[in-house]
Design a protein around this motif. Structure first.
Motif, PDB file in Angstrom:
ATOM      1  N   UNK A  22       6.189   0.308 -14.747  1.00 57.16           N
ATOM      2  CA  UNK A  22       7.380   1.001 -14.246  1.00 57.16           C
ATOM      3  C   UNK A  22       8.628   0.542 -14.992  1.00 57.16           C
ATOM      4  N   UNK A  23       8.719  -0.740 -15.303  1.00 53.75           N
ATOM      5  CA  UNK A  23       9.877  -1.253 -16.035  1.00 53.75           C
ATOM      6  C   UNK A  23       9.870  -0.736 -17.468  1.00 53.75           C
ATOM      7  N   UNK A  24       8.703  -0.693 -18.097  1.00 59.68           N
ATOM      8  CA  UNK A  24       8.612  -0.203 -19.474  1.00 59.68           C
ATOM      9  C   UNK A  24       8.984   1.275 -19.572  1.00 59.68           C
ATOM     10  N   UNK A  25       8.702   2.048 -18.530  1.00 53.73           N
ATOM     11  CA  UNK A  25       9.043   3.471 -18.543  1.00 53.73           C
ATOM     12  C   UNK A  25      10.547   3.706 -18.551  1.00 53.73           C
ATOM     13  N   UNK A  26      11.318   2.749 -18.035  1.00 50.37           N
ATOM     14  CA  UNK A  26      12.773   2.917 -18.000  1.00 50.37           C
ATOM     15  C   UNK A  26      13.403   2.647 -19.351  1.00 50.37           C
ATOM     16  N   UNK A  27      12.659   2.066 -20.278  1.00 50.30           N
ATOM     17  CA  UNK A  27      13.197   1.758 -21.601  1.00 50.30           C
ATOM     18  C   UNK A  27      13.877   0.400 -21.665  1.00 50.30           C
ATOM     19  N   UNK A  28      13.665  -0.423 -20.668  1.00 52.55           N
ATOM     20  CA  UNK A  28      14.278  -1.753 -20.629  1.00 52.55           C
ATOM     21  C   UNK A  28      13.737  -2.620 -21.753  1.00 52.55           C
ATOM     22  N   UNK A  29      14.621  -3.359 -22.410  1.00 49.53           N
ATOM     23  CA  UNK A  29      14.227  -4.332 -23.426  1.00 49.53           C
ATOM     24  C   UNK A  29      14.711  -5.711 -22.983  1.00 49.53           C
ATOM     25  N   UNK A  30      13.825  -6.701 -22.969  1.00 47.68           N
ATOM     26  CA  UNK A  30      14.240  -8.043 -22.539  1.00 47.68           C
ATOM     27  C   UNK A  30      15.326  -8.604 -23.452  1.00 47.68           C
ATOM     28  N   UNK A  31      16.256  -9.360 -22.865  1.00 51.12           N
ATOM     29  CA  UNK A  31      17.349  -9.922 -23.640  1.00 51.12           C
ATOM     30  C   UNK A  31      17.095 -11.362 -24.056  1.00 51.12           C
ATOM     31  N   UNK A  32      15.935 -11.905 -23.712  1.00 53.35           N
ATOM     32  CA  UNK A  32      15.539 -13.228 -24.197  1.00 53.35           C
ATOM     33  C   UNK A  32      14.026 -13.284 -24.275  1.00 53.35           C
TER      34      UNK A  32
END
Length: 97
Positions: free
Chosen positions: A45-55
């Motif tokens: 679900x998080x990957x579908x939003x296009x989120x990229x980790x910042x660390x």
């Protein structure tokens, strides 16, 4: 009902509770959606939003076995600490009586 019969009934109930799910889902696996955890669904679900980790992690265990070992050691240390304090409080309450 005496104590022995009560213990036997509780033991039978525990065995039934442990065996019934295994019998109900025997032959089914992760392909059918059984036994898949919420971690996988949440990460999808998080990957579908296009989120990229910042660390990123500064160290990753070399294998899954090492990761499991570290988790088990962490759990054992936590259990020892909790057990120590429960034992301490119980002994303290017995000493005060």
């Amino acid at each position: 009902m005496n104590k022995m019969n009560q213990n036997i009934i509780l033991l039978v109930l525990v065995v039934i509770i442990a065996i019934v799910p295994m019998v109900m889902y025997s032959g089914f696996g992760e392909e059918e959606g059984y036994f898949s955890g919420s971690d996988g669904a949440a990460s999808e679900a998080v990957e579908e939003t296009g989120y990229e980790p910042w660390f990123s992690s500064f160290w990753e265990p070399p294998s899954g076995e090492i990761e499991s070992l570290l988790f088990a050691v962490q759990a054992a240390i936590g259990a020892l600490i909790i057990g120590y304090f429960f034992g301490y409080w119980r002994a303290q309450s017995k000493y005060e009586k």
